[in-house]
Design an enzyme around this catalytic site. Structure first.
Site, PDB file in Angstrom:
ATOM      1  CB  THR A 134      44.005  39.292  48.470  1.00 26.24           C
ATOM      2  OG1 THR A 134      43.494  39.861  49.634  1.00 26.24           O
ATOM      3  CG2 THR A 134      44.444  40.365  47.513  1.00 26.24           C
TER       4      THR A 134
ATOM      5  CE  LYS B  34      46.629  39.956  51.403  1.00 27.29           C
ATOM      6  NZ  LYS B  34      45.488  39.094  51.185  1.00 27.29           N
TER       7      LYS B  34
ATOM      8  N   GLY C  79      46.954  49.136  46.368  1.00 30.40           N
ATOM      9  CA  GLY C  79      46.623  47.825  46.913  1.00 30.40           C
ATOM     10  C   GLY C  79      46.966  46.784  45.867  1.00 30.40           C
TER      11      GLY C  79
ATOM     12  CB  SER D 151      39.995  35.385  44.593  1.00 31.46           C
ATOM     13  OG  SER D 151      41.182  34.866  44.039  1.00 31.46           O
TER      14      SER D 151
ATOM     15  CB  THR E 122      38.068  37.399  50.683  1.00 33.86           C
ATOM     16  OG1 THR E 122      38.406  37.483  49.301  1.00 33.86           O
ATOM     17  CG2 THR E 122      37.959  38.797  51.262  1.00 33.86           C
TER      18      THR E 122
END
Length: 189
Positions: A19, A51, A63, A142, A180
Site C-alpha cells: 500500500t 490501515k 500506519g 509500494s 495504491t
C-alpha cells in the site's frame, strides 16, 4: 506472478506488494494517511481497508504496509511497548525492533510501520530500522517513494497543512502506483 528469493529461508516467495502510507508533522500538527487497497498478486481484493490505528489513548498514530496479519501482530506488540514505556514513542519503537530482530517468530513477519505523535515520526521495519527523518515526513509501501517526493515538494513550496499535504501526496501516489488507490483515510493529532 512476481517472485523473489527470501535470503532468510533460501526459498522463493511471491514478492510482497503493498500500500502507501505517509505521515507529516507540520506547525505542531501531525497527520498520517493511507490508501485503502488490498492487493493479492495482480488482483485487487478490496478498495476500502483502514490501515491506520490510534494507540495509547489516541496520542500515537500508526500506519502499516505489508501482510495484514503480520502488521496486526506488530501493532499488538507495539501497543504493549507503548504501555510499558508510558507512551515513549522512540523507546517503544526501538524495543519493538529489538524483539522483531531477535524473536524467531517475529523475524518472519513481512510488514512495515509508521508510528508518530505530534512531535516525532518513525519508519519501523524488521530489518532493524527505526528511522526518524530530518524533515518530519515519512512514507512506506509500494507507493511510498512517490508520496514522499510529493509531500516534500508540497511542504517546501506551499503553506498547506499537514492533513492537506498527506491527502494530496496520497492522491499523487495513487495516480502513479498500481498498488495504491484513491480511497484515502487521514488521521490527525
Amino acid at each position: 506472478m512476481d517472485w523473489t528469493m527470501d535470503s532468510r529461508e533460501n526459498e522463493r516467495r511471491p514478492r510482497t506488494r503493498s500500500t502507501t502510507v505517509v505521515g507529516v508533522i507540520r506547525n505542531g500538527k501531525a497527520a498520517i494517511g493511507a490508501d485503502g487497497q488490498i492487493t493479492t498478486g495482480n488482483t485487487i481484493m478490496k478498495h476500502t481497508t483502514k490501515k491506520l490505528r490510534r494507540l495509547y489513548n489516541g496520542k500515537v498514530m500508526v500506519g502499516f504496509a505489508g501482510a495484514t496479519a503480520d502488521a496486526f501482530t506488530l501493532l499488538e506488540r507495539f501497543e504493549e511497548k507503548l504501555e510499558s514505556f508510558s507512551g515513549g514513542l522512540q523507546r517503544s519503537a526501538i524495543e519493538l525492533v529489538k524483539d522483531w530482530r531477535t524473536d524467531r517468530y517475529l523475524r518472519r513477519l513481512e510488514a512495515m510501520m509508521i508510528a508518530m505523535n505530534s512531535e516525532q515520526a518513525f519508519v519501523i521495519s524488521g530489518n532493524g530500522d527505526v528511522v526518524e527523518t530530518d524533515d518530519n515526513i515519512v512514507a512506506i509501501g509500494s507507493g511510498g517513494s512517490y508520496a514522499l517526493a510529493a509531500a516534500r515538494a508540497l511542504a517546501e513550496n506551499t503553506d498547506m497543512s499537514a492533513v492537506d499535504i498527506v491527502r494530496k501526496s496520497l492522491e499523487i501516489a495513487a495516480d502513479i502506483c498500481i498498488y495504491t488507490n484513491r480511497s484515502i483515510t487521514v488521521e490527525e493529532v
